[in-house]
Design a protein around this motif. Sequence first.
Motif, PDB file in Angstrom:
ATOM      1  N   VAL A 119      41.574  36.847  28.521  1.00  0.00           N
ATOM      2  CA  VAL A 119      40.191  37.126  28.945  1.00  0.00           C
ATOM      3  C   VAL A 119      39.750  38.511  28.489  1.00  0.00           C
ATOM      4  O   VAL A 119      38.661  38.681  27.926  1.00  0.00           O
ATOM      5  CB  VAL A 119      40.064  36.987  30.483  1.00  0.00           C
ATOM      6  CG1 VAL A 119      38.762  37.565  30.985  1.00  0.00           C
ATOM      7  CG2 VAL A 119      40.177  35.538  30.901  1.00  0.00           C
ATOM      8  N   MET A 139      33.766  38.946  32.311  1.00  0.00           N
ATOM      9  CA  MET A 139      35.194  39.230  32.245  1.00  0.00           C
ATOM     10  C   MET A 139      35.766  39.387  33.649  1.00  0.00           C
ATOM     11  O   MET A 139      36.825  38.838  33.953  1.00  0.00           O
ATOM     12  CB  MET A 139      35.453  40.497  31.439  1.00  0.00           C
ATOM     13  CG  MET A 139      36.921  40.896  31.383  1.00  0.00           C
ATOM     14  SD  MET A 139      37.217  42.538  30.716  1.00  0.00           S
ATOM     15  CE  MET A 139      36.644  43.565  32.047  1.00  0.00           C
ATOM     16  N   GLY A 142      36.090  36.074  35.289  1.00  0.00           N
ATOM     17  CA  GLY A 142      37.224  35.351  34.708  1.00  0.00           C
ATOM     18  C   GLY A 142      38.558  35.879  35.211  1.00  0.00           C
ATOM     19  O   GLY A 142      39.479  35.107  35.498  1.00  0.00           O
ATOM     20  N   THR A 184      41.373  33.843  37.337  1.00  0.00           N
ATOM     21  CA  THR A 184      42.735  33.792  36.800  1.00  0.00           C
ATOM     22  C   THR A 184      43.736  34.316  37.812  1.00  0.00           C
ATOM     23  O   THR A 184      44.814  33.752  37.982  1.00  0.00           O
ATOM     24  CB  THR A 184      42.816  34.605  35.494  1.00  0.00           C
ATOM     25  OG1 THR A 184      41.817  34.130  34.597  1.00  0.00           O
ATOM     26  CG2 THR A 184      44.165  34.452  34.844  1.00  0.00           C
TER      27      THR A 184
END
Length: 78
Positions: free
Chosen positions: A33, A55, A58, A62
């Motif tokens: 990412v 980002m 993400g 994650t």
Amino acid sequence: MDATTVLADISGSIATVGYGLAAIGPAIGVGIVVGKTIEGVARQPELAGRLQVLMWIGIAFTEALAFVGIATGFIFGF
């Protein structure tokens, strides 16, 4: 030392290795990412702010996988 003691010792080791493997996935995901965000900013610097927000979202998703790995360890008896 009977078979139950040996089995308990092995399952404890497997739980630790299992969490280690569960932590590898999010680490690789965060690396991808961040790397793709840097690549995107290098291609279109005017989108840096928007890409940075995406980002962080993400990374949050994650890292949720790491929390699932921790919870799984507790559920199945670390």
